[in-house]
Write an enzyme that holds these catalytic residues in place. Structure first.
Site, PDB file in Angstrom:
ATOM      1  N   ASP A  19       0.924  -0.933  -0.057  1.00 59.90           N
ATOM      2  CA  ASP A  19       0.096   0.035  -0.176  1.00 59.90           C
ATOM      3  C   ASP A  19       0.903   1.372  -0.178  1.00 59.90           C
ATOM      4  O   ASP A  19       2.171   0.928   0.197  1.00 59.90           O
ATOM      5  CB  ASP A  19      -0.918  -0.039   1.232  1.00 59.90           C
ATOM      6  N   ASP A  21      -0.081   5.105   1.227  1.00 59.09           N
ATOM      7  CA  ASP A  21      -0.105   6.028   2.281  1.00 59.09           C
ATOM      8  C   ASP A  21      -0.189   5.334   3.562  1.00 59.09           C
ATOM      9  O   ASP A  21      -1.005   4.298   3.651  1.00 59.09           O
ATOM     10  CB  ASP A  21      -1.646   7.018   2.122  1.00 59.09           C
TER      11      ASP A  21
END
Length: 225
Positions: A19, A21
């Site tokens: 991922d 953020d």
């Protein structure tokens, strides 16, 4: 590396899927500035709303609110443009850039709920290398917690998602990794409160490194462990 399940620390993987953020970079301050202004404009309680924005696509976050007269697609475009313009305070998760640069280019990908232009802008601001495989909000019909993004990234790397290690920080992303059949590692660097999870966790990448075996599979290691 911590957690009740040590399988992630002993297994070998075809690829690592990250991922963005909260996992390889910290954009919380910038994101909450933009979303806070938006929430105030729409009469929302900012304090209770902001925790719900992390990990999901902007269009899904807005659509979930079902605000009268609000077009989620148009709102998401405006929010994204504001986020692209504001990258102040965006930094890498400690050690992430060097860790990613140490990985073979064909063995890792980023799977983010951010649109492509925003993802590129944030990675540049944080000094994060842009991967050969970058799956963004535009690439899937269903965002996290659906597994589509992770399945697509694994496919682009020519591996099975079940043979991958997913690095995530948010509940919706963890659910997406689980749904894809991958092993999940939780990154806790941006967590203000413990996240209930059966998965192992790391706080940073400072002491992490990988070994590659004769079959080209990767083992995640921790210096001093």
């Amino acid at each position: 590396m911590s957690g009740s399940d040590s399988a992630a620390a002993t297994s070998r993987y075809s690829a690592f899927l990250f991922d963005m953020d909260g996992t390889i970079l910290n954009s919380i301050a910038a994101a909450e500035r933009i979303w806070g202004v938006w929430a105030l404009r729409h009469g929302l309680d900012v304090a209770s709303f902001l925790p719900t924005i992390h990990g999901a696509r902007a269009v899904d976050t807005v659509a979930r609110l079902a605000l009268p007269g609000v077009d989620p697609e148009q709102e998401a475009i405006g929010i994204t443009l504001a986020e692209i313009a504001d990258v102040e305070g965006i930094v890498e998760i400690s050690g992430a850039a060097d860790f990613l640069r140490s990985l073979p280019a064909d063995k890792w990908a980023v799977v983010t709920s951010a649109p492509r232009d925003l993802a590129a802008r944030r990675m540049k601001a944080a000094g994060i290398p842009v991967p050969a495989v970058l799956v963004t909000a535009e690439d899937v019909a269903a965002g996290k917690p659906h597994p589509d993004g992770y399945l697509l990234a694994a496919s682009k790397l020519n591996v099975d998602a079940r043979d991958c290690l997913v690095f995530e920080d948010a509940a919706v992303g963890i659910a997406a990794g689980e749904a894809a059949g991958a092993t999940v590692m939780v990154v806790t660097a941006t967590h203000f409160h413990p996240l209930a999870s059966p998965h192992p966790s790391i706080n940073s990448y400072e002491t992490m490194f990988t070994e590659i075996d004769s079959d080209g599979l990767m083992l995640l290691q921790e210096r001093g462990a």
